[in-house]
Design an enzyme around this catalytic site. Structure first.
Site, PDB file in Angstrom:
ATOM      1  N   CYS A 114     -15.471   2.365 -14.508  1.00 38.91           N
ATOM      2  CA  CYS A 114     -16.322   1.704 -13.504  1.00 38.91           C
ATOM      3  C   CYS A 114     -17.720   2.300 -13.443  1.00 38.91           C
ATOM      4  CB  CYS A 114     -15.665   1.764 -12.131  1.00 38.91           C
ATOM      5  SG  CYS A 114     -14.105   0.871 -12.085  1.00 38.91           S
ATOM      6  N   HIS A 250     -21.632   0.118  -7.072  1.00 37.29           N
ATOM      7  CA  HIS A 250     -20.444  -0.436  -7.726  1.00 37.29           C
ATOM      8  C   HIS A 250     -19.642  -1.183  -6.670  1.00 37.29           C
ATOM      9  CE1 HIS A 250     -16.824  -0.965  -9.916  1.00 37.29           C
ATOM     10  NE2 HIS A 250     -16.162   0.011  -9.329  1.00 37.29           N
ATOM     11  N   ASN A 280     -13.520  -6.298  -8.051  1.00 38.19           N
ATOM     12  CA  ASN A 280     -13.990  -5.125  -8.799  1.00 38.19           C
ATOM     13  C   ASN A 280     -14.024  -5.477 -10.288  1.00 38.19           C
ATOM     14  OD1 ASN A 280     -14.329  -2.690 -10.107  1.00 38.19           O
ATOM     15  ND2 ASN A 280     -12.870  -1.570  -8.818  1.00 38.19           N
TER      16      ASN A 280
HETATM   17  O1  UT7 Z   1     -13.555   0.889  -9.231  1.00 36.85           O
HETATM   18  C1  UT7 Z   1     -12.882   2.061  -9.489  1.00 36.85           C
HETATM   19  C2  UT7 Z   1     -12.688   2.825  -8.269  1.00 36.85           C
HETATM   20  N1  UT7 Z   1     -11.677   2.232  -7.456  1.00 36.85           N
HETATM   21  C3  UT7 Z   1     -11.858   2.176  -6.168  1.00 36.85           C
HETATM   22  O2  UT7 Z   1     -12.895   2.531  -5.691  1.00 36.85           O
HETATM   23  C4  UT7 Z   1     -10.708   1.737  -5.317  1.00 36.85           C
HETATM   24  C5  UT7 Z   1     -10.562   2.693  -4.178  1.00 36.85           C
HETATM   25  N2  UT7 Z   1      -9.485   2.377  -3.266  1.00 36.85           N
HETATM   26  C6  UT7 Z   1      -9.458   1.286  -2.469  1.00 36.85           C
HETATM   27  O3  UT7 Z   1     -10.303   0.423  -2.538  1.00 36.85           O
HETATM   28  C7  UT7 Z   1      -8.378   1.233  -1.414  1.00 36.85           C
HETATM   29  O4  UT7 Z   1      -7.681   2.469  -1.384  1.00 36.85           O
HETATM   30  C8  UT7 Z   1      -7.363   0.086  -1.621  1.00 36.85           C
HETATM   31  C9  UT7 Z   1      -8.023  -1.272  -1.319  1.00 36.85           C
HETATM   32  C10 UT7 Z   1      -6.852   0.130  -3.039  1.00 36.85           C
HETATM   33  C11 UT7 Z   1      -6.183   0.249  -0.659  1.00 36.85           C
HETATM   34  O5  UT7 Z   1      -6.619   0.397   0.671  1.00 36.85           O
HETATM   35  P1  UT7 Z   1      -6.049   1.590   1.566  1.00 36.85           P
HETATM   36  O6  UT7 Z   1      -6.580   1.394   2.925  1.00 36.85           O
HETATM   37  O7  UT7 Z   1      -6.403   2.877   0.892  1.00 36.85           O
HETATM   38  O8  UT7 Z   1      -4.489   1.318   1.571  1.00 36.85           O
HETATM   39  P2  UT7 Z   1      -3.298   2.219   1.025  1.00 36.85           P
HETATM   40  O9  UT7 Z   1      -3.344   2.334  -0.460  1.00 36.85           O
HETATM   41  O10 UT7 Z   1      -3.248   3.501   1.803  1.00 36.85           O
HETATM   42  O11 UT7 Z   1      -2.062   1.319   1.400  1.00 36.85           O
HETATM   43  C12 UT7 Z   1      -1.777   0.973   2.754  1.00 36.85           C
HETATM   44  C13 UT7 Z   1      -0.552   0.076   2.765  1.00 36.85           C
HETATM   45  C14 UT7 Z   1       0.617   0.632   1.932  1.00 36.85           C
HETATM   46  O12 UT7 Z   1       1.799   0.374   2.649  1.00 36.85           O
HETATM   47  P3  UT7 Z   1       2.550   1.557   3.441  1.00 36.85           P
HETATM   48  O13 UT7 Z   1       2.887   2.570   2.364  1.00 36.85           O
HETATM   49  O14 UT7 Z   1       1.558   2.057   4.444  1.00 36.85           O
HETATM   50  O15 UT7 Z   1       3.732   0.856   4.017  1.00 36.85           O
HETATM   51  C15 UT7 Z   1       0.602  -0.245   0.699  1.00 36.85           C
HETATM   52  O16 UT7 Z   1       1.866  -0.382   0.112  1.00 36.85           O
HETATM   53  O17 UT7 Z   1      -0.833  -1.213   2.219  1.00 36.85           O
HETATM   54  C16 UT7 Z   1       0.134  -1.566   1.262  1.00 36.85           C
HETATM   55  N3  UT7 Z   1      -0.449  -2.448   0.258  1.00 36.85           N
HETATM   56  C17 UT7 Z   1      -0.540  -3.777   0.420  1.00 36.85           C
HETATM   57  N4  UT7 Z   1      -0.127  -4.599   1.396  1.00 36.85           N
HETATM   58  C18 UT7 Z   1      -0.373  -5.907   1.257  1.00 36.85           C
HETATM   59  C19 UT7 Z   1      -1.039  -2.107  -0.912  1.00 36.85           C
HETATM   60  N5  UT7 Z   1      -1.473  -3.215  -1.538  1.00 36.85           N
HETATM   61  C20 UT7 Z   1      -1.190  -4.261  -0.732  1.00 36.85           C
HETATM   62  C21 UT7 Z   1      -1.417  -5.653  -0.827  1.00 36.85           C
HETATM   63  N6  UT7 Z   1      -0.994  -6.426   0.191  1.00 36.85           N
HETATM   64  N7  UT7 Z   1      -2.047  -6.215  -1.881  1.00 36.85           N
END
Ligand code: UT7
Length: 323
Positions: A114, A250, A280
């Protein structure tokens, strides 16, 4: 006097197929509401079957050349930032060179995921200031849809395909931060964090693999490292946050973009945001955002811009340029 790499043209290409968040609701335990609120993404484009990274890169390059009012034979070098090249080799850049009809000059890929476009801009700048090239097309192009695990809701809803390109041209500047062009860069990587975002396959492991990400860990690194690298790049140019007209970040997550803008002290109306429409697109996201911003009339000649990105590696960095 000092040679500067000045943006002479910009362009982009997005594949025709637009996929709204709601399309994932049928096959995954997810909702449009979750994707929007956690990432800011509303839709993304996916390449058609048979449509490759070099096809999209060449289309973006043609648009940038048209904007620059230049022909391909007036370009010395092509750099493609990508992690999803058509083939293991040759580089996507040499394929673009051929698709543009260029039979001279040189072409190569940069792979910093990225952060690839930021790294590629820094390489192009180095080529220009060292007089190895006068005009360089720098392209970010990706088909991340090809490395998605469609059963993994935590990754496959986040990424999209596309390409953006800028034409950089050597121009004499005064050597001060008032010059147009690239004023500074700050590049970083730390391979200790390679398990946070990677593809679990490759040539020497004998399968293509799928993208794997510990999103919340990458998120934590991003909010700290992006503001730090942008500040360091500004510092190298002898500039501060108050001098900025635009952040072109980004486009991974609106919450990261907002957090970085807050740390840099800029209101969101000074930040170019396209994540809602593109998702992304990895190395393509910054040149796509630059091109869209120009078409929206957001960028004016003389505006001071910082671009910043972080991704797999981890690799991260920033470039300060005056438009
Ligand atoms: O470009 C390269 C660099 N990449 C990035 O910059 C990405 C950086 N990360 C992010 O953008 C965010 O961390 C995400 C959008 C990927 C996730 O957001 P988050 O607020 O960090 O959520 P999380 O990973 O802590 O997940 C929260 C919950 C989890 O459930 P539990 O364990 O709390 O029950 C996940 O399983 O959300 C769940 N979850 C979803 N729920 C519905 C993860 N993906 C989904 C989904 N739909 N698609």
């Amino acid at each position: 006097m000092k040679l500067r790499a000045v943006v002479r043209g910009v362009g982009h290409y997005l594949p025709a197929r637009v996929v709204p968040n709601s399309e994932f609701e049928a096959s995954l335990d997810t909702t449009d509401e979750w994707i929007r609120s956690r990432s800011g993404i509303e839709r993304r484009h996916f390449a058609a079957e048979g449509e490759t990274t070099s096809d999209m890169a060449a289309a973006a390059a043609r648009a940038a050349l048209a904007d620059a009012e230049l022909r391909a034979d007036q370009i010395d070098a092509v750099i493609v930032a990508t992690s999803t090249a058509d083939l293991t080799f040759p580089s996507a850049a040499t394929m673009v060179q051929d698709k543009l009809g260029m039979t001279s000059g040189f072409a190569f890929d940069v792979q910093a995921v990225c952060a690839g476009f930021v790294f590629a801009l820094a390489q192009a700048n180095a080529l220009i200031v060292s007089e190895q090239a006068s005009r360089v097309i720098v392209i970010g192009a990706e088909t991340f849809s090809r490395i998605m695990d469609w059963t993994d809701r935590s990754t496959c809803v986040l990424f999209g395909d596309g390409a953006g390109a800028v034409v950089l041209e050597a121009r004499q500047g005064t050597g001060t931060s008032h010059d147009r062009g690239i004023l500074s860069s700050d590049l970083n990587s730390d391979g200790r964090y390679r398990d946070l975002l990677y593809v679990d396959g490759g040539v020497s492991t004998q399968n293509t693999g799928y993208l794997r990400m510990q999103g919340n860990q990458v998120f934590r690194h991003a909010v700290v490292k992006l503001a730090e690298t942008a500040t360091r790049a500004l510092d190298k140019a002898g500039l501060g946050h108050d001098d900025l007209d635009w952040i072109v970040p980004h486009q991974a997550n609106i919450r990261i973009i907002e957090g970085t803008a807050k740390k840099l002290g800029l209101p969101m109306d000074k930040v170019v945001v396209t994540v809602q429409d593109h998702g992304n697109t990895s190395a393509a996201s910054i040149p796509l955002a630059l091109s869209v911003a120009k078409s929206r009339g957001q960028l004016r000649e003389g505006d001071l811009i910082v671009t910043e990105a972080i991704g797999g590696g981890l690799a991260w960095g920033a470039v300060v340029l005056r438009w």
